[in-house]
Design a protein around this motif. Structure first.
Motif, short mmCIF file in Angstrom:
data_model
loop_
_atom_site.label_atom_id
_atom_site.label_comp_id
_atom_site.label_asym_id
_atom_site.label_seq_id
_atom_site.Cartn_x
_atom_site.Cartn_y
_atom_site.Cartn_z
N PRO A 88 0.85 -1.20 0.00
CA PRO A 88 0.00 0.00 0.00
C PRO A 88 0.88 1.25 0.00
N VAL A 89 0.46 2.26 -0.75
CA VAL A 89 1.18 3.53 -0.81
C VAL A 89 0.22 4.63 -0.38
N HIS A 90 0.62 5.39 0.64
CA HIS A 90 -0.16 6.51 1.15
C HIS A 90 0.50 7.79 0.69
N LEU A 91 -0.25 8.63 -0.02
CA LEU A 91 0.27 9.93 -0.42
C LEU A 91 0.04 10.90 0.73
N TRP A 92 1.08 11.64 1.10
CA TRP A 92 1.00 12.54 2.25
C TRP A 92 1.47 13.93 1.86
N ASP A 93 0.66 14.92 2.19
CA ASP A 93 0.97 16.32 1.87
C ASP A 93 2.35 16.68 2.42
N GLU A 94 3.24 17.07 1.53
CA GLU A 94 4.60 17.38 1.97
C GLU A 94 4.92 18.86 1.89
N ARG A 95 3.90 19.70 1.77
CA ARG A 95 4.17 21.13 1.67
C ARG A 95 5.09 21.59 2.80
N LEU A 96 6.12 22.27 2.43
CA LEU A 96 7.09 22.88 3.35
C LEU A 96 7.98 21.89 4.09
N SER A 97 7.95 20.60 3.74
CA SER A 97 8.82 19.64 4.44
C SER A 97 10.29 19.93 4.17
N THR A 98 10.63 20.28 2.94
CA THR A 98 12.03 20.59 2.62
C THR A 98 12.44 21.90 3.28
N VAL A 99 11.54 22.87 3.32
CA VAL A 99 11.83 24.14 4.00
C VAL A 99 12.08 23.87 5.49
N SER A 100 11.25 23.05 6.08
CA SER A 100 11.41 22.69 7.49
C SER A 100 12.73 21.95 7.73
N ALA A 101 13.08 21.05 6.82
CA ALA A 101 14.34 20.31 6.93
C ALA A 101 15.52 21.27 6.85
N GLU A 102 15.48 22.20 5.89
CA GLU A 102 16.55 23.20 5.76
C GLU A 102 16.68 24.03 7.03
N ARG A 103 15.55 24.46 7.58
CA ARG A 103 15.56 25.27 8.79
C ARG A 103 16.18 24.50 9.95
N THR A 104 15.81 23.23 10.09
CA THR A 104 16.37 22.40 11.16
C THR A 104 17.88 22.29 11.02
N LEU A 105 18.35 22.07 9.81
CA LEU A 105 19.79 21.93 9.57
C LEU A 105 20.52 23.25 9.79
N LEU A 106 19.90 24.37 9.42
CA LEU A 106 20.51 25.68 9.68
C LEU A 106 20.62 25.94 11.17
N GLU A 107 19.56 25.63 11.91
CA GLU A 107 19.57 25.82 13.36
C GLU A 107 20.63 24.95 14.03
N ALA A 108 20.91 23.80 13.44
CA ALA A 108 21.94 22.90 13.98
C ALA A 108 23.33 23.29 13.49
N ASP A 109 23.40 24.39 12.73
CA ASP A 109 24.67 24.92 12.23
C ASP A 109 25.42 23.92 11.34
N VAL A 110 24.66 23.19 10.52
CA VAL A 110 25.24 22.23 9.59
C VAL A 110 25.74 23.00 8.35
N SER A 111 26.92 22.67 7.88
CA SER A 111 27.49 23.37 6.73
C SER A 111 26.63 23.20 5.49
N ARG A 112 26.77 24.13 4.56
CA ARG A 112 25.98 24.10 3.32
C ARG A 112 26.21 22.80 2.56
N LYS A 113 27.46 22.37 2.47
CA LYS A 113 27.79 21.12 1.75
C LYS A 113 27.09 19.93 2.39
#
Length: 138
Positions: A88-113
């Motif tokens: 079974p495959v469930h489609l799930w609204d992913e709006r802003l998931s990548t933005v949220s992931a980027e924000r989390t990584l920025l807050e953790a001070d992860v390098s751009r690379k």
């Protein structure tokens, strides 16, 4: 029951899996897309390796809730997954998931690379965790 969460992109597929109880999502890897057959082969191996029974695929929607061209591609990929993996495959609204992931990584001070290497895996984790949280409230 274990689930796999996917953030399906043009060049990469972020992958996360749940624990056996379906409470938490953990990032697993980022698949660099090489072609449909190779992508499906790797996903099938991950499904077997982790004992996955269901798939949660991020569905990119427009901010107004409509489905655009990118969403149509994900819907077609969901059908391919159902046919190829028989799960079974469930489609799930992913709006802003990548933005949220980027924000989390920025807050953790992860390098751009480093961010570029893991953002899709973090996005898949967010998609799957949101799905799991929703299911637990039902």
């Amino acid at each position: 029951m274990k689930l796999i969460g996917l953030d399906y992109g043009d060049r990469k597929i972020g992958v996360a899996v749940s624990d056996a109880m379906g409470w938490t999502a953990q990032g697993v890897e980022v698949i660099v897309r090489r072609g449909p057959e190779d992508d499906l082969r790797r996903l099938e191996a991950l499904v077997r390796e982790h004992g996955v029974e269901e798939i949660v695929l991020g569905l990119p929607k427009n901010m107004n809730g409509t489905i655009g061209p990118r969403g149509e591609i994900s819907i077609a990929f969901a059908e391919t997954l159902k046919e190829s993996l028989g799960l079974p495959v469930h489609l799930w609204d992913e709006r802003l998931s990548t933005v949220s992931a980027e924000r989390t990584l920025l807050e953790a001070d992860v390098s751009r690379k480093k961010r570029r290497q893991v953002v899709d895996k973090i996005a898949a984790t967010i998609i799957l965790q949101n799905y799991l949280d929703y299911q637990s409230r039902r």
